[in-house]
Write an enzyme that holds these catalytic residues in place. Structure first.
Site, PDB file in Angstrom:
ATOM      1  N   LYS A 186       9.497  70.468   7.290  1.00 39.58           N
ATOM      2  CA  LYS A 186      10.380  69.363   6.910  1.00 39.58           C
ATOM      3  C   LYS A 186      11.447  69.763   5.891  1.00 39.58           C
ATOM      4  O   LYS A 186      12.631  69.471   6.093  1.00 39.58           O
ATOM      5  CB  LYS A 186       9.549  68.182   6.404  1.00 39.58           C
ATOM      6  CG  LYS A 186       8.756  67.495   7.511  1.00 39.58           C
ATOM      7  CD  LYS A 186       7.803  66.442   6.967  1.00 39.58           C
ATOM      8  CE  LYS A 186       7.013  65.783   8.095  1.00 39.58           C
ATOM      9  NZ  LYS A 186       5.971  64.869   7.592  1.00 39.58           N
ATOM     10  N   VAL A 381      -0.395  69.874   7.596  1.00 40.93           N
ATOM     11  CA  VAL A 381      -1.782  69.617   7.989  1.00 40.93           C
ATOM     12  C   VAL A 381      -2.430  70.806   8.685  1.00 40.93           C
ATOM     13  O   VAL A 381      -3.638  70.770   8.963  1.00 40.93           O
ATOM     14  CB  VAL A 381      -1.883  68.355   8.887  1.00 40.93           C
ATOM     15  CG1 VAL A 381      -1.522  67.114   8.099  1.00 40.93           C
ATOM     16  CG2 VAL A 381      -1.025  68.500  10.128  1.00 40.93           C
TER      17      VAL A 381
END
Length: 565
Positions: A186, A381
């Site tokens: 991101k 994650v």
């Protein structure tokens, strides 16, 4: 390797570095010849492996692009030696050595004379070893379960990789095992978009504030925009802006090419099985997409399904901890990759990216992370944590088990332990903060400066400065090359206040002798300061063991002074 061997190796490295520093002081003229003379054995030969190991001790790898010519020439020499049975293998004479190192002499001299950003690299990596081992025993959490491909990864994986802005490298554990970036992409996606467009354009569509809610929450800010680019909603909108005029295949190729530049050409790949698995379990992200389209969050020309596909592809890009550390170091270095010298981003894009990483990069733990660690970071994650220490280094940790916020349990612990040991927190530079280890300074130079400051203050009778040094925890009995201490200078100059402070408040032993065998009492007599001599005589009479004040008494006094101030 035994402790005895390690100590001997460290001692040899220190001797080499000290000697080479003296060589540099005389300038770069004939440096390669001087270097050869310093490293050669009794046969006037230098071992190639020994030379490479010496460079590696400083954090410099033989694969470093700045050593390309030197290592190529060494390779040619070794191949020739293998073909010729009469040649001694693995060592080179003076002429060959100087020829091999001449092309890359600047970086070699910087490495061997501790001129890199982390000069005492071995000392620094010893700390990293200890922190790594401490975190290895953390078995909290489990790998992400909502994406099947991630759930199957072994929770035993644990790797830490470091890359400084000078290209010094260090790896521990599973640092060459590929894994997907997931949310770590991101900030990189955001940085590439900022670099391609501008903050004004990008932030017409996405905000800059922490959301205060879960990373995949169906919510927008008061302007009906995603809160920031570090949560799913903001990352999806940012993906819609990256090279929006190109077809999706070209957009993905552009992102991959840029990330490879971030990583200095090291491992950056694509994991198709994770991409398919993520797409098959993306109901929440599709819901976010439709919700944002309803609120006109995307550019008019954006195709929702194509944007989501592109976002899933970006999350499925694969790195290793080693290549991830180079990516982090590129951000730490203001957008210039330290292992290639390639400017990938402009400095404004990096600044804005690090700002949002600092406030929003660790999911719902971002506030606590900023409080405890005080550094820009981003987790994913898959178990990765990208940590940036601006103007110093990038660190990438990987361990699949996640805590309750979706961050790597070991990764977060490592970051917190790192800041507990080093002055890396954003506000560790404030005055009067507790002393931590600073890897940017030379230990020898730091101590030498302490000695200079201490003795200069004693010479000038500056009790205020002496009190400050004592409060900072400085050893008040430090001596210079001649064994002269602050007590000696205070006595020689007749500064009774200095002598009294050092004896009565700091507990400096009164019987310390310089290289000529003189005590402070002798100096007071020699320079005719009878009042100081009488003070020292009385103190020595009452303290025959010269043990001075106990540690508890000195500590009590320091606390008293702090309270008074």
């Amino acid at each position: 390797m035994s402790d005895k061997t390690l100590k001997r190796r460290d001692s040899n490295l220190k001797q080499w570095q000290d000697g080479l520093s003296e060589l540099l002081a005389s300038g770069m003229q004939d440096f390669e010849e001087k270097l050869f003379c310093f490293l050669c054995d009794h046969n006037d030969l230098v071992s190639i492996d020994k030379f490479k190991n010496l460079l590696e001790e400083t954090g410099l790898r033989e694969t470093d692009f700045r050593l390309k010519e030197t290592m190529t020439k060494f390779r040619v020499v070794l191949e020739r030696q293998l073909r010729d049975e009469n040649e001694l293998r693995g060592s080179v004479d003076k002429e060959t050595f100087t020829d091999c190192v001449s092309d890359n002499l600047v970086v070699i001299s910087k490495a061997l004379t501790s001129q890199f950003v982390v000069p005492e690299f071995k000392t620094f990596t010893d700390f990293i070893d200890n922190i790594y081992d401490k975190c290895k025993d953390n078995f909290n959490g489990q790998p992400a379960q909502y994406i099947p491909q991630l759930a199957r990864v072994s929770p035993k994986h644990w790797g830490v990789s470091v890359c400084t802005i000078d290209g010094q490298r260090y790896d521990l554990g599973d640092t060459d095992t590929p894994f997907c970036l997931q949310s770590v992409v991101k900030p990189l996606n955001y940085a590439m978009t900022l670099n391609d467009l501008s903050p004004e354009v990008v932030h017409k569509y996405v905000g800059q504030e922490p959301s205060g809610q879960s990373f995949n929450e169906l919510t927008l800010d008061y302007q009906h925009k995603p809160h920031n680019p570090m949560i799913n909603a903001g990352a999806i909108v940012t993906a819609s802006l990256l090279k929006k005029g190109l077809v999706i295949a070209d957009r993905f190729d552009y992102a991959m090419d840029q990330l490879r530049r971030f990583a200095g050409g090291e491992h950056v790949a694509f994991n198709n099985s994770v991409y398919l698995s993520e797409r098959a379990t993306a109901d929440r992200n599709f819901a976010l997409g439709y919700y944002m389209r309803e609120n006109h969050c995307f550019p008019k020309e954006a195709d929702l399904v194509e944007t989501l596909e592109f976002y899933f592809q970006l999350c499925s890009i694969e790195v290793t901890a080693q290549s991830g550390a180079v990516i982090a170091a590129t951000l730490a270095n203001g957008g210039i990759c330290p292992t290639t010298g390639d400017r990938v981003l402009d400095s404004d894009a990096v600044r804005n990216t690090l700002s949002l990483m600092h406030s929003c990069g660790m999911y719902d733990y971002s506030g606590q992370f900023a409080f405890k660690v005080g550094l820009p970071a981003k987790s994913g994650v898959a178990g990765g944590v990208l940590l940036v220490i601006p103007n110093l280094m990038g660190i990438f940790t990987w361990s699949p088990p996640l805590d309750q916020w979706g961050n790597s349990s070991r990764g977060v612990q490592f970051c917190e332990e790192l800041v507990a040991n080093f002055n890396f927190h954003n506000y560790d530079n404030l005055k009067h903060t507790s002393t931590k280890y600073d890897p940017r300074g030379r230990a020898v130079e730091s101590k030498a400066q302490d000695v200079v400051n201490l003795l200069f203050s004693a010479y000038n009778g500056d009790v205020t400065a002496m009190r400050r040094y004592a409060l900072l925890g400085m050893d008040m009995s430090l001596a210079d090359y001649d064994g002269r201490t602050a007590l000696h200078l205070g006595a020689a100059e007749g500064h009774e206040s200095i002598v009294r402070f050092l004896l009565e408040k700091c507990g400096v032993p009164s019987h310390l002798k310089d290289r000529w065998g003189f005590t402070a009492y002798d100096d007071a007599l020699r320079f005719k300061h009878s009042h100081v001599a009488e003070l020292l005589k009385e103190y020595m009479k009452n303290n025959p063991d010269s043990s001075s004040k106990s540690v508890d008494e000195v500590t009590k006094y320091m606390k008293q002074v702090k309270t008074e101030n």
